[in-house]
Design an enzyme around this catalytic site. Structure first.
Site, PDB file in Angstrom:
ATOM      1  CB  SER A  62     -38.033 -13.528  13.820  1.00  0.00           C
ATOM      2  OG  SER A  62     -37.433 -13.234  15.004  1.00  0.00           O
ATOM      3  CE  LYS A  65     -39.095 -14.849  17.384  1.00  0.00           C
ATOM      4  NZ  LYS A  65     -38.646 -13.623  17.612  1.00  0.00           N
ATOM      5  CE1 TYR A 190     -36.462 -17.885  19.380  1.00  0.00           C
ATOM      6  CE2 TYR A 190     -34.544 -17.270  20.380  1.00  0.00           C
ATOM      7  CZ  TYR A 190     -35.523 -16.975  19.638  1.00  0.00           C
ATOM      8  OH  TYR A 190     -35.851 -15.629  19.179  1.00  0.00           O
ATOM      9  CE1 TYR A 241     -40.219  -9.851  15.408  1.00  0.00           C
ATOM     10  CE2 TYR A 241     -39.009  -8.564  13.608  1.00  0.00           C
ATOM     11  CZ  TYR A 241     -39.257  -9.844  14.389  1.00  0.00           C
ATOM     12  OH  TYR A 241     -38.445 -11.076  14.151  1.00  0.00           O
ATOM     13  CB  VAL A 259     -32.578 -10.022  12.726  1.00  0.00           C
ATOM     14  CG1 VAL A 259     -33.295  -9.021  13.431  1.00  0.00           C
ATOM     15  CG2 VAL A 259     -31.979 -11.289  13.392  1.00  0.00           C
TER      16      VAL A 259
HETATM   17  N1  GLN Z   1     -32.244 -15.204  16.722  1.00  0.00           N
HETATM   18  C1  GLN Z   1     -32.713 -13.884  16.856  1.00  0.00           C
HETATM   19  C2  GLN Z   1     -32.885 -13.420  18.396  1.00  0.00           C
HETATM   20  O1  GLN Z   1     -33.582 -14.197  19.197  1.00  0.00           O
HETATM   21  C3  GLN Z   1     -34.239 -13.484  16.304  1.00  0.00           C
HETATM   22  C4  GLN Z   1     -34.582 -12.139  16.188  1.00  0.00           C
HETATM   23  C5  GLN Z   1     -35.478 -11.708  14.817  1.00  0.00           C
HETATM   24  O2  GLN Z   1     -35.188 -12.193  13.828  1.00  0.00           O
HETATM   25  N2  GLN Z   1     -35.923 -10.714  15.039  1.00  0.00           N
HETATM   26  O3  GLN Z   1     -32.619 -12.344  18.799  1.00  0.00           O
END
Ligand code: GLN
Length: 305
Positions: A62, A65, A190, A241, A259
């Site tokens: 993420s 993002k 993505y 988050y 993650v």
């Molecule tokens: N690729 C992960 C997902 O889409 C990214 C989520 C994350 O890092 N929190 O679930």
């Protein structure tokens, strides 16, 4: 920055790597070594300090993002972008579906949860998702000053094979008109962006870029101050988050986690920070990483509040 104090904090926080758990919903991420702890700090004057497993590679997840939002901001008017995505923090998880239906405008709550990032990616310039992928990748490479950032193919395949929650989010957004393009090719872009392989230096460079409001180390301006300010505000309110409130109180800097165990932080006007600790807490944030950032924030008086 005093190296010996930071070394002491690295030793102190290494024990927290035994707590939490590596992400398992993407099977390939289960293979990560939970005992890693890496740190890179890049001051705006160019001095870089790094510690521990700073050169271990992990997938951005993420954290990507942030360049996705940056590209979407560069390629759209604010008005157009926020016709599709809100700017509200959330107490739901990063892959939650619930608010997409219950909120009257059907928009993703913010650009840093999965639904919001997928919607933001759909608005990046490029007819085909492949061009959108390239646009974000090239931007990330330029900011990180690293032309070798590439997709980790094994993680990409694993995400693609198991990414049904993201499919659900994307198909739902297609049905409500938030997504105007074909779902599967967009998701493919993505998944590949989430699987970009980086180290603590690469993400610290991203933090450095935001700390300098859009300037690379060569003083090349890739974004204006307003875009960077907006991104930092979204990081501060939504970047960790449903752990964002606690993080603001404990650490107090704009940050974005993934993650894969990375956390990218910005100390405005002072430095960019990159941390790696693959074992995650209940919010999906690096457990040891958050503890380490807490101690660093106390040591250097980083909190913006
Ligand atoms: N690729 C992960 C997902 O889409 C990214 C989520 C994350 O890092 N929190 O679930």
């Amino acid at each position: 920055m005093d190296k010996s104090h930071v070394e002491e904090l690295m030793r102190k926080n290494a024990r927290h790597t035994a707590q939490g758990a590596v992400a398992s919903y993407i099977p390939e991420l289960k293979k990560q070594d939970p005992s890693l702890l890496g740190l890179c700090m890049m001051a705006v004057d160019g001095r870089t300090l790094s510690f521990g497993d700073d050169r271990s590679r992990f997938t951005a997840q993420s954290i990507v993002k942030v360049p996705v939002l940056l590209a979407a901001l560069l390629d759209n008017s604010l008005e157009r972008l926020f016709q599709k995505i809100n700017l509200s923090p959330t107490a739901d998880g990063f892959n939650s579906i619930v608010s997409l239906e219950t909120k009257s405008d059907k928009k993703p709550l913010n650009p840093f949860i999965n639904s919001g990032a997928i919607a933001a990616l759909s608005m990046v310039a490029g007819e085909q998702p492949e061009e959108k992928f390239r646009r974000v990748l090239e931007l990330f490479r330029r900011i990180a000053q690293n032309p070798h950032i590439e997709v980790n193919e094994a993680v990409y395949r694993s995400e693609k094979a198991t990414g049904d929650r993201n499919r659900a989010l994307a198909y739902y957004m297609k049905s409500t008109g938030i997504l105007e393009c074909a779902v599967e090719p967009l998701l493919d872009a993505y998944f590949r962006l989430c699987s970009l392989e980086v180290d603590c230096h690469d993400i610290a460079s991203l933090g450095y870029f935001l700390a300098r409001n859009g300037l690379t180390p060569q003083d090349e301006r890739l974004a204006d101050r307003g875009a960077c300010r907006l991104i930092k505000a979204v990081m501060a309110t939504c970047g960790m988050y449903d752990g964002s409130g606690e993080f603001a109180a404990m650490v107090g800097i704009p940050a974005k986690s993934g993650v894969g165990g990375g956390i990218m932080g910005v100390v405005p006007g002072r430095c960019g920070v990159g941390v790696l600790g693959p074992a995650l807490d209940e919010h999906g944030n690096s457990l040891a990483g958050v503890m380490l950032l807490h101690d660093l924030s106390e040591l250097f008086d980083w909190s913006i509040y």
